[in-house]
Motif scaffolding. Structure first.
Motif, PDB file in Angstrom:
ATOM      1  N   LYS A  98       0.832  -1.209   0.000  1.00 13.55           N
ATOM      2  CA  LYS A  98       0.000   0.000   0.000  1.00 13.55           C
ATOM      3  C   LYS A  98       0.864   1.255   0.000  1.00 13.55           C
ATOM      4  N   MET A  99       1.969   1.205   0.772  1.00 10.36           N
ATOM      5  CA  MET A  99       2.874   2.349   0.805  1.00 10.36           C
ATOM      6  C   MET A  99       3.493   2.584  -0.578  1.00 10.36           C
ATOM      7  N   LEU A 100       3.863   1.522  -1.249  1.00 12.74           N
ATOM      8  CA  LEU A 100       4.486   1.673  -2.566  1.00 12.74           C
ATOM      9  C   LEU A 100       3.480   2.151  -3.609  1.00 12.74           C
ATOM     10  N   GLU A 101       2.220   1.846  -3.402  1.00 15.63           N
ATOM     11  CA  GLU A 101       1.192   2.372  -4.310  1.00 15.63           C
ATOM     12  C   GLU A 101       1.048   3.883  -4.130  1.00 15.63           C
ATOM     13  N   GLN A 102       1.305   4.358  -2.903  1.00 15.12           N
ATOM     14  CA  GLN A 102       1.219   5.796  -2.654  1.00 15.12           C
ATOM     15  C   GLN A 102       2.434   6.542  -3.200  1.00 15.12           C
ATOM     16  N   TYR A 103       3.582   5.850  -3.246  1.00 16.03           N
ATOM     17  CA  TYR A 103       4.821   6.489  -3.723  1.00 16.03           C
ATOM     18  C   TYR A 103       5.442   5.637  -4.836  1.00 16.03           C
ATOM     19  N   PRO A 104       4.752   5.542  -5.964  1.00 13.59           N
ATOM     20  CA  PRO A 104       5.197   4.631  -7.023  1.00 13.59           C
ATOM     21  C   PRO A 104       6.486   5.048  -7.725  1.00 13.59           C
ATOM     22  N   ASN A 105       6.929   6.286  -7.503  1.00 11.80           N
ATOM     23  CA  ASN A 105       8.134   6.753  -8.199  1.00 11.80           C
ATOM     24  C   ASN A 105       9.335   6.940  -7.279  1.00 11.80           C
ATOM     25  N   CYS A 106       9.188   6.575  -6.027  1.00 11.62           N
ATOM     26  CA  CYS A 106      10.304   6.728  -5.087  1.00 11.62           C
ATOM     27  C   CYS A 106      11.188   5.479  -5.148  1.00 11.62           C
ATOM     28  N   GLU A 107      12.222   5.554  -5.969  1.00  4.78           N
ATOM     29  CA  GLU A 107      13.053   4.373  -6.228  1.00  4.78           C
ATOM     30  C   GLU A 107      13.743   3.847  -4.981  1.00  4.78           C
ATOM     31  N   GLU A 129       5.270 -18.804  -0.074  1.00  7.32           N
ATOM     32  CA  GLU A 129       6.218 -17.701  -0.342  1.00  7.32           C
ATOM     33  C   GLU A 129       6.464 -17.473  -1.822  1.00  7.32           C
ATOM     34  N   THR A 130       6.288 -18.479  -2.674  1.00  4.69           N
ATOM     35  CA  THR A 130       6.523 -18.294  -4.113  1.00  4.69           C
ATOM     36  C   THR A 130       5.481 -17.380  -4.758  1.00  4.69           C
ATOM     37  N   GLU A 131       4.351 -17.192  -4.061  1.00  2.00           N
ATOM     38  CA  GLU A 131       3.313 -16.326  -4.621  1.00  2.00           C
ATOM     39  C   GLU A 131       3.764 -14.863  -4.684  1.00  2.00           C
ATOM     40  N   TYR A 132       4.829 -14.549  -3.947  1.00  2.25           N
ATOM     41  CA  TYR A 132       5.330 -13.177  -3.936  1.00  2.25           C
ATOM     42  C   TYR A 132       6.408 -12.939  -5.002  1.00  2.25           C
ATOM     43  N   ASP A 133       6.853 -14.001  -5.654  1.00  2.00           N
ATOM     44  CA  ASP A 133       7.982 -13.901  -6.592  1.00  2.00           C
ATOM     45  C   ASP A 133       7.785 -12.832  -7.652  1.00  2.00           C
ATOM     46  N   GLU A 134       6.671 -12.928  -8.339  1.00  2.00           N
ATOM     47  CA  GLU A 134       6.438 -12.022  -9.473  1.00  2.00           C
ATOM     48  C   GLU A 134       6.430 -10.561  -9.028  1.00  2.00           C
ATOM     49  N   TYR A 135       5.837 -10.307  -7.855  1.00  2.11           N
ATOM     50  CA  TYR A 135       5.746  -8.917  -7.389  1.00  2.11           C
ATOM     51  C   TYR A 135       7.129  -8.347  -7.090  1.00  2.11           C
ATOM     52  N   PHE A 136       7.964  -9.119  -6.371  1.00  2.17           N
ATOM     53  CA  PHE A 136       9.288  -8.598  -6.033  1.00  2.17           C
ATOM     54  C   PHE A 136      10.148  -8.415  -7.279  1.00  2.17           C
ATOM     55  N   CYS A 137      10.065  -9.350  -8.213  1.00  2.38           N
ATOM     56  CA  CYS A 137      10.831  -9.190  -9.455  1.00  2.38           C
ATOM     57  C   CYS A 137      10.384  -7.948 -10.210  1.00  2.38           C
ATOM     58  N   SER A 138       9.084  -7.655 -10.155  1.00  2.00           N
ATOM     59  CA  SER A 138       8.587  -6.459 -10.849  1.00  2.00           C
ATOM     60  C   SER A 138       9.118  -5.187 -10.191  1.00  2.00           C
ATOM     61  N   LEU A 139       9.274  -5.219  -8.852  1.00  4.70           N
ATOM     62  CA  LEU A 139       9.818  -4.045  -8.160  1.00  4.70           C
ATOM     63  C   LEU A 139      11.272  -3.822  -8.547  1.00  4.70           C
ATOM     64  N   TYR A 140      12.056  -4.893  -8.561  1.00  5.57           N
ATOM     65  CA  TYR A 140      13.467  -4.758  -8.947  1.00  5.57           C
ATOM     66  C   TYR A 140      13.576  -4.271 -10.392  1.00  5.57           C
ATOM     67  N   ALA A 141      12.754  -4.847 -11.266  1.00  3.28           N
ATOM     68  CA  ALA A 141      12.804  -4.462 -12.679  1.00  3.28           C
ATOM     69  C   ALA A 141      12.429  -2.998 -12.863  1.00  3.28           C
ATOM     70  N   ARG A 142      11.547  -2.501 -11.974  1.00  5.72           N
ATOM     71  CA  ARG A 142      11.081  -1.122 -12.096  1.00  5.72           C
ATOM     72  C   ARG A 142      12.218  -0.123 -11.902  1.00  5.72           C
ATOM     73  N   VAL A 143      13.216  -0.463 -11.089  1.00  2.00           N
ATOM     74  CA  VAL A 143      14.295   0.494 -10.798  1.00  2.00           C
ATOM     75  C   VAL A 143      15.615   0.135 -11.498  1.00  2.00           C
ATOM     76  N   LEU A 144      15.562  -0.849 -12.388  1.00  2.00           N
ATOM     77  CA  LEU A 144      16.793  -1.247 -13.087  1.00  2.00           C
ATOM     78  C   LEU A 144      17.364  -0.141 -13.969  1.00  2.00           C
ATOM     79  N   ASN A 145      16.520   0.751 -14.429  1.00  2.00           N
ATOM     80  CA  ASN A 145      16.974   1.831 -15.311  1.00  2.00           C
ATOM     81  C   ASN A 145      17.071   3.167 -14.579  1.00  2.00           C
ATOM     82  N   SER A 146      17.223   3.085 -13.267  1.00  2.00           N
ATOM     83  CA  SER A 146      17.379   4.299 -12.465  1.00  2.00           C
ATOM     84  C   SER A 146      18.590   5.103 -12.923  1.00  2.00           C
ATOM     85  N   LYS A 147      18.519   6.406 -12.732  1.00  6.52           N
ATOM     86  CA  LYS A 147      19.671   7.263 -13.025  1.00  6.52           C
ATOM     87  C   LYS A 147      20.781   7.066 -11.999  1.00  6.52           C
ATOM     88  N   GLU A 148      20.415   6.508 -10.839  1.00  3.83           N
ATOM     89  CA  GLU A 148      21.382   6.276  -9.773  1.00  3.83           C
ATOM     90  C   GLU A 148      22.041   4.912  -9.951  1.00  3.83           C
TER      91      GLU A 148
END
Length: 344
Positions: A98-107, A129-148
């Motif tokens: 829920k917190m990440l939905e509120q701040y979707p751009n805070c890498e 625990e495997t049910e969370y796999d896709e979500y966490f991978c999507s979070l990592y993928a979201r910041v892979l192209n960060s400027k940092e």
């Protein structure tokens, strides 16, 4: 921060009780309490009056600011840590989501919460625990192209680790491309993948390359420390770093030449004739073995350029030229042993 958190924070800054705030807004105190605990939300018509009463903008009230401050990120991370300790994993996870939905751009927040919750799956027994796999991978993928760069590397590192745990080595290898080619972690993880996939020779070679680079890196760092000690005229500390250089060369099997040569400069600075001459003699006596490290089993999978006789002869001549330098070794002019070097 959530709407309720913002209201509570700025109400306290204004030194208002829930009852006082309720009176000024024409609502009940339990209503304010529900807002702050996020059991309900203010009517849309009350948003502007609430912002005016608290002395903040609507953007701040609704958390529309572009970036969270480092302090706010740390506050959310601490809250997540507390929730993981007190609540079930899924309850804490749903709050974090829920917190990440509120701040979707805070890498920074995305990465910190993803790493925290993903790591908990390794150290705790998590139901399904495997049910969370896709979500966490999507979070990592979201910041892979960060400027940092630091964020990109941490995200890539997490994905490499995730796919290695799943034994999906092709996928893990793909994310190594996000590491700089100069980053030793890239080669280290590549070596692990080689080992896990049966490419043993490649794994040996990668680890040996890292080992050889580590020797060179540590040697340069020790020399830098040695120079600082000289700059401060701290001879005791300088001797310590010379000793460490000698131990380093021995540990990494670089050969006798590298073990003894590091002490020549300091001995000359201290005008220690016996030590200087002894080091000169040792260096000359083992110059033919200067490339012995290429033959040690420690680096047997590496391809080194062969050191031919001409190269060895050139090294020896350069050494003698160095030893003849009267400016550096003027204190040895009356030493018969040094005169022999001059005559060679």
């Amino acid at each position: 921060m959530t709407l309720g958190t913002v209201i509570r924070k700025y109400r306290k800054i204004k030194n208002l009780t829930q009852e006082e705030m309720a009176v000024r807004l024409g609502v009940t105190a339990p209503a304010v309490n529900k807002w702050e605990n996020e059991n309900s939300y203010p009517d849309i018509m009350l948003l502007a009056p609430i912002a005016r009463l608290l002395g903040i903008s609507l953007d701040t009230l609704l958390s529309f600011q572009k970036d969270l401050t480092p302090e706010e990120i740390n506050e959310i991370v601490r809250e997540a840590d507390l929730r993981l300790k007190k609540e079930s994993y899924d309850e804490a996870f749903q709050w974090a989501r829920k917190m990440l939905e509120q701040y979707p751009n805070c890498e920074e927040l995305i990465l910190n919460l993803a790493v925290m919750f993903d790591a908990q799956r390794i150290v705790r027994e998590i139901e399904k625990e495997t049910e969370y796999d896709e979500y966490f991978c999507s979070l990592y993928a979201r910041v892979l192209n960060s400027k940092e760069e630091a964020i990109r590397i941490r995200a890539a590192d997490s994905l490499v680790g995730f796919y290695m745990r799943k034994k999906q080595y092709d996928q893990a290898e793909k994310y190594l491309a996000y590491f700089s080619i100069q980053n030793p972690e890239r080669k280290r993880k590549q070596a692990q993948i080689y080992a896990e996939t049966g490419r043993i020779k490649e794994a040996y070679k990668a680890y040996e390359e890292l080992l050889f680079m580590d020797y060179q890196r540590i040697s340069v760092e020790l020399h830098g420390l040695y120079m600082l000690a000289l700059q401060e005229n701290d001879r005791k500390r300088a001797h310590k770093f010379v000793d460490k250089q000698r131990e380093l060369a021995k540990c990494f099997e670089m050969g006798k030449y590298y073990e003894v040569s590091s002490g020549l400069e300091l001995a000359a600075l201290e005008k220690d004739a016996d030590t200087v001459v002894a080091i000169m003699e040792e260096m000359l006596s083992c110059v033919e073995q200067i490339g012995d490290f290429t033959k040690t089993p420690l680096y047997e999978h590496l391809d080194f350029k062969e050191m031919g006789k001409d190269f060895i002869a050139e090294v020896k001549e350069n050494l003698l030229k160095c030893f003849r330098d009267e400016e550096c070794f003027a204190f040895l002019k009356s030493d018969e042993r040094w005169r022999r070097f001059v005559k060679q």
